[in-house]
Design an enzyme around this catalytic site. Structure first.
Site, short mmCIF file in Angstrom:
data_model
loop_
_atom_site.label_atom_id
_atom_site.label_comp_id
_atom_site.label_asym_id
_atom_site.label_seq_id
_atom_site.Cartn_x
_atom_site.Cartn_y
_atom_site.Cartn_z
N LYS A 64 -4.50 -36.86 -24.53
CA LYS A 64 -5.80 -37.25 -25.08
C LYS A 64 -6.48 -35.98 -25.59
CE LYS A 64 -7.23 -41.38 -22.52
NZ LYS A 64 -6.07 -42.06 -22.99
N ASP A 97 -2.89 -39.72 -28.04
CA ASP A 97 -3.57 -41.00 -27.79
C ASP A 97 -4.72 -41.16 -28.78
OD1 ASP A 97 -1.99 -41.22 -25.55
OD2 ASP A 97 -3.65 -41.30 -24.12
N MET A 98 -5.17 -42.39 -29.00
CA MET A 98 -6.40 -42.59 -29.76
C MET A 98 -7.47 -43.05 -28.79
SD MET A 98 -7.74 -42.04 -32.61
CE MET A 98 -6.54 -41.98 -33.93
N GLN A 126 -5.04 -47.97 -33.59
CA GLN A 126 -5.52 -49.18 -32.92
C GLN A 126 -5.69 -50.33 -33.92
OE1 GLN A 126 -8.80 -46.79 -31.89
NE2 GLN A 126 -8.30 -46.63 -29.72
N ARG A 147 2.34 -44.98 -32.99
CA ARG A 147 2.39 -45.95 -31.88
C ARG A 147 1.23 -46.92 -32.12
NH1 ARG A 147 1.37 -42.96 -26.83
NH2 ARG A 147 -0.84 -43.41 -26.97
N ALA A 152 -8.20 -50.22 -26.70
CA ALA A 152 -8.63 -50.42 -25.32
C ALA A 152 -10.13 -50.20 -25.08
CB ALA A 152 -7.85 -49.46 -24.42
N THR A 194 2.69 -52.80 -26.61
CA THR A 194 2.04 -54.06 -26.26
C THR A 194 2.85 -54.78 -25.19
OG1 THR A 194 1.23 -56.19 -27.11
CG2 THR A 194 3.19 -55.33 -28.17
N HIS A 195 2.13 -55.58 -24.39
CA HIS A 195 2.82 -56.43 -23.41
C HIS A 195 2.80 -57.88 -23.85
CE1 HIS A 195 0.64 -53.13 -21.47
NE2 HIS A 195 1.77 -52.94 -20.82
N ARG A 256 -10.97 -49.44 -17.87
CA ARG A 256 -10.52 -50.05 -19.13
C ARG A 256 -9.47 -51.12 -18.88
NH1 ARG A 256 -11.07 -44.81 -21.14
NH2 ARG A 256 -8.87 -44.32 -21.00
N ARG A 257 -8.54 -50.84 -17.95
CA ARG A 257 -7.51 -51.84 -17.63
C ARG A 257 -8.17 -53.09 -17.02
NH1 ARG A 257 -5.12 -48.03 -19.69
NH2 ARG A 257 -5.66 -49.37 -21.40
C1 LIG Z 1 2.32 -47.34 -24.09
C2 LIG Z 1 0.88 -47.68 -24.33
C3 LIG Z 1 0.04 -46.71 -24.86
C4 LIG Z 1 -1.30 -47.00 -25.12
N1 LIG Z 1 -2.11 -46.06 -25.69
C5 LIG Z 1 -3.37 -46.39 -26.07
C6 LIG Z 1 -4.20 -45.46 -26.77
O1 LIG Z 1 -3.83 -44.30 -27.03
N2 LIG Z 1 -5.43 -45.89 -27.16
C7 LIG Z 1 -5.90 -47.16 -26.91
O2 LIG Z 1 -7.00 -47.49 -27.33
N3 LIG Z 1 -5.15 -48.02 -26.20
C8 LIG Z 1 -3.92 -47.67 -25.77
N4 LIG Z 1 -3.15 -48.58 -25.07
C9 LIG Z 1 -3.77 -49.84 -24.57
C10 LIG Z 1 -3.78 -50.95 -25.63
O3 LIG Z 1 -4.72 -50.66 -26.63
C11 LIG Z 1 -4.16 -52.31 -25.00
O4 LIG Z 1 -5.47 -52.19 -24.51
C12 LIG Z 1 -3.24 -52.76 -23.88
O5 LIG Z 1 -1.90 -52.50 -24.16
C13 LIG Z 1 -3.39 -54.29 -23.65
O6 LIG Z 1 -3.05 -54.99 -24.81
P1 LIG Z 1 -1.67 -55.82 -25.02
O7 LIG Z 1 -1.22 -55.52 -26.40
O8 LIG Z 1 -0.72 -55.52 -23.94
O9 LIG Z 1 -2.09 -57.33 -25.06
P2 LIG Z 1 -2.98 -58.27 -24.10
O10 LIG Z 1 -3.20 -59.50 -24.89
O11 LIG Z 1 -4.17 -57.52 -23.61
O12 LIG Z 1 -2.00 -58.54 -22.90
C14 LIG Z 1 -0.87 -59.38 -23.00
C15 LIG Z 1 -0.38 -59.67 -21.60
O13 LIG Z 1 0.08 -58.45 -21.00
C16 LIG Z 1 -0.31 -58.35 -19.65
N5 LIG Z 1 -1.20 -57.20 -19.47
C17 LIG Z 1 -1.77 -56.48 -20.47
N6 LIG Z 1 -2.48 -55.45 -19.98
C18 LIG Z 1 -2.37 -55.56 -18.64
C19 LIG Z 1 -2.88 -54.80 -17.56
N7 LIG Z 1 -3.67 -53.73 -17.75
N8 LIG Z 1 -2.55 -55.17 -16.30
C20 LIG Z 1 -1.76 -56.24 -16.06
N9 LIG Z 1 -1.24 -57.00 -17.06
C21 LIG Z 1 -1.54 -56.67 -18.30
C22 LIG Z 1 -0.99 -59.66 -19.31
O14 LIG Z 1 0.02 -60.54 -18.83
C23 LIG Z 1 -1.48 -60.15 -20.64
O15 LIG Z 1 -1.64 -61.51 -20.69
C24 LIG Z 1 -1.81 -48.30 -24.80
C25 LIG Z 1 -0.95 -49.27 -24.27
C26 LIG Z 1 0.37 -48.97 -24.03
C27 LIG Z 1 1.25 -50.03 -23.47
#
Ligand SMILES: Cc1cc2nc3c(=O)[nH]c(=O)nc-3n(C[C@H](O)[C@H](O)[C@H](O)COP(=O)(O)OP(=O)(O)OC[C@H]3O[C@@H](n4cnc5c(N)ncnc54)[C@H](O)[C@@H]3O)c2cc1C
Length: 275
Positions: A64, A97-98, A126, A147, A152, A194-195, A256-257
């Site tokens: 960061k 990171d952003m 983002q 990426r 977030a 993304t998850h 944030r999480r």
């Molecule tokens: C490798 C990586 C790097 C990242 N770097 C940055 C960054 O530099 N700047 C930035 O702004 N954001 C960053 N993020 C966070 C990102 O912006 C999202 O806020 C985060 O990934 C949740 O979004 P999602 O795409 O997983 O979808 P969502 O719709 O939020 O989640 C989809 C599903 O994934 C699961 N899930 C998601 N998050 C969680 C959690 N915290 N705990 C438990 N289950 C969860 C849940 O089952 C959910 O229903 C990063 C995320 C990852 C994975």
């Protein structure tokens, strides 16, 4: 988090490696206003890079800029980042990171300057920000490494899409754009952090329809979240990576999480009760 120390993160990375999953280390922390503290963070990451190289780990780092002193001075921050880029192996990406939208201009300015010298510098963009479409276009002539995340931070509608569905739609459009640009060689590497299972399916289906190989698609997730899906992707030939956060400055990161997923509060309470 696998634990608070670098050793915990390295042990987790070794374990993931056995499952064909790569890792990205990030030391928790942000908004550092003391010059020596920011230099100490850079020294720590330099040590991490030495450990990765000495132990031949399939790992990269993600930093960061406010942890490297961006709030104090962009010059100090850039100097700290240059120190890390000089220590990184050219075949590996050093990820930036952003952070919140107020930092995007300063982050991209530093990114552009460093990318010109170090083609292995990667940036997180983002999807929820209105500006990201134009930011990708502007970076394209420089062959960036990107990426893509949803985003977030709590942002106003003036700068970001707020509706979840609409963020997903924007994410998919940007992902397709990045995959095509990667295939043309305009983007050096694209990773989809993304998850979201629907989104991952749509991205992998799109790659298949475009005739891209599975190794052209990289999905990154957070340590411990949807681990089964991480392994399924790796076993299927897709590139699967995990961001491993460690350190003791976890409070803002956790908040944030929590905002993303209130159910995480129960996870915390269960862990506290059992410790
Ligand atoms: C490798 C990586 C790097 C990242 N770097 C940055 C960054 O530099 N700047 C930035 O702004 N954001 C960053 N993020 C966070 C990102 O912006 C999202 O806020 C985060 O990934 C949740 O979004 P999602 O795409 O997983 O979808 P969502 O719709 O939020 O989640 C989809 C599903 O994934 C699961 N899930 C998601 N998050 C969680 C959690 N915290 N705990 C438990 N289950 C969860 C849940 O089952 C959910 O229903 C990063 C995320 C990852 C994975």
């Amino acid at each position: 988090m696998p634990g608070e120390t670098l050793d915990d993160a390295i042990a987790a990375a070794r374990d993931l490696r056995r499952k064909n999953i790569a890792s990205v280390f990030t030391h928790l922390g942000e908004n550092i206003f003391d010059k020596h503290e920011a230099e100490n963070v850079a020294a720590h990451y330099q040590h991490v890079l030495e450990r990765i190289q000495a132990q031949n780990l399939d790992s990269e780092i993600s930093v960061k800029l406010t942890q490297l002193g961006l709030d104090l001075s962009p010059e100090l921050c850039e100097q700290n980042l240059r120190r890390l880029l000089a220590a990184e192996q050219p075949a590996r990406t050093l990820w930036i990171d952003m952070e919140a939208s107020g930092y995007v201009d300063a982050t991209l300015e530093i990114y552009r300057r460093l990318l010109a010298e170090y083609p292995n510098t990667g940036i997180c963009l983002q999807a929820y920000l209105h500006r990201t479409v134009a930011d990708i276009e502007a970076l394209r002539p420089m062959k960036p490494t990107v990426r893509l995340v949803k985003g977030a931070y709590a942002e106003s509608p003036a700068v970001a899409i707020r509706n979840k569905e609409a963020i997903g739609v924007r994410y998919l459009a940007l992902a397709k754009n990045l995959l095509r640009a990667q295939a043309r060689g305009d983007v050096r590497r694209a990773a989809f952090a993304t998850h979201d299972p629907k989104l991952i399916n749509r991205i992998t289906n799109f790659a298949g329809a475009e005739g891209l190989s599975q190794s052209a698609v990289e999905v990154q997730m957070l340590y411990g979240i949807h681990s089964g899906e991480q392994q399924r992707l790796a076993a299927g030939g897709w590139r699967s990576g995990v961001l491993i956060a460690y350190g003791n400055y976890w409070y803002p990161w956790f908040v944030r999480r929590l905002a993303e997923r209130p159910a995480n509060l129960w996870l915390l309470l269960r862990n506290l009760a059992s410790s």
